[in-house]
Motif scaffolding. Sequence first.
Motif, short mmCIF file in Angstrom:
data_model
loop_
_atom_site.label_atom_id
_atom_site.label_comp_id
_atom_site.label_asym_id
_atom_site.label_seq_id
_atom_site.Cartn_x
_atom_site.Cartn_y
_atom_site.Cartn_z
N SER A 132 17.19 51.30 46.91
CA SER A 132 17.20 52.01 48.43
C SER A 132 17.49 50.96 49.44
N PRO A 133 18.19 51.36 50.47
CA PRO A 133 18.62 49.99 51.44
C PRO A 133 17.22 49.78 52.37
N PRO A 175 17.32 44.43 57.24
CA PRO A 175 18.76 44.46 57.39
C PRO A 175 19.51 44.59 56.21
N ASP A 176 19.49 45.14 55.13
CA ASP A 176 20.28 44.95 53.97
C ASP A 176 21.91 45.36 54.47
N MET A 177 22.89 44.81 53.55
CA MET A 177 23.97 45.11 53.80
C MET A 177 24.59 46.10 52.68
N VAL A 178 25.04 47.15 53.47
CA VAL A 178 25.52 48.40 52.49
C VAL A 178 27.00 48.62 52.51
N LYS A 179 27.52 49.10 51.20
CA LYS A 179 28.93 49.62 51.46
C LYS A 179 28.83 50.93 51.09
N VAL A 180 29.48 51.82 52.03
CA VAL A 180 29.52 53.05 51.86
C VAL A 180 30.90 53.71 51.88
N ASP A 181 31.34 54.62 50.92
CA ASP A 181 32.60 55.60 51.07
C ASP A 181 32.18 56.72 51.63
N TYR A 182 33.09 57.33 52.53
CA TYR A 182 32.72 58.38 53.25
C TYR A 182 33.89 59.22 53.72
#
Length: 185
Positions: free
Chosen positions: A71-72, A75-82
């Motif tokens: 889980s994020p 300040p994690d870096m996340v990659k998200v398709d949307y």
Amino acid sequence: MKKFIFGIFTSVFLLSGCISESENQQVIFDRDLQAIEDYIQRNPIASVKEFVDPGLGIRIYWQEVSESGKSPESPDMVKVDYVGKLLNGSVFDTSFEQVARDNNIFDPQRPYGPIEYIFGVGEVIPGFDFAISLMEEGDKVTAFIPSIFGYGAVSQPGIPRNSVLIFELDLVQVGTVTEDELPDE
């Protein structure tokens, strides 16, 4: 007669000034909740897990639960398709080139693919970040976001003011942020 009409117009104008900003926000929020409820009644969403918070008005329906345990955290870096849509079904933004082309919103100047952003620092609208906060890497959800947690009274290209937003989200990756990627304070 003109005085009567002017009197009515003046009275309505003065009375409308008596409604506070918070009352206006509450009216819009209540309208958003009803619109979300109506949409879901007309368009049932198949899900394996649900989150509904009546106080926030945000609803999240999981199509896939990964159980990755990642889980994020800020300040994690996340990659998200949307895919971002309005309640009328119109797509206003997406990370998928083909979806953009199919909905006549393709922009040859932008790169398509998962967006990458620092989670929890205000780089995206609050409702988007909130939905991501409940996901694990690999989860796919549909999130309903009342306008107050979207763009509120400010219109955006393809998004009228006070619009409920629907996001189909796929949390592709959760990673750490390097020191030089952190935003300046």
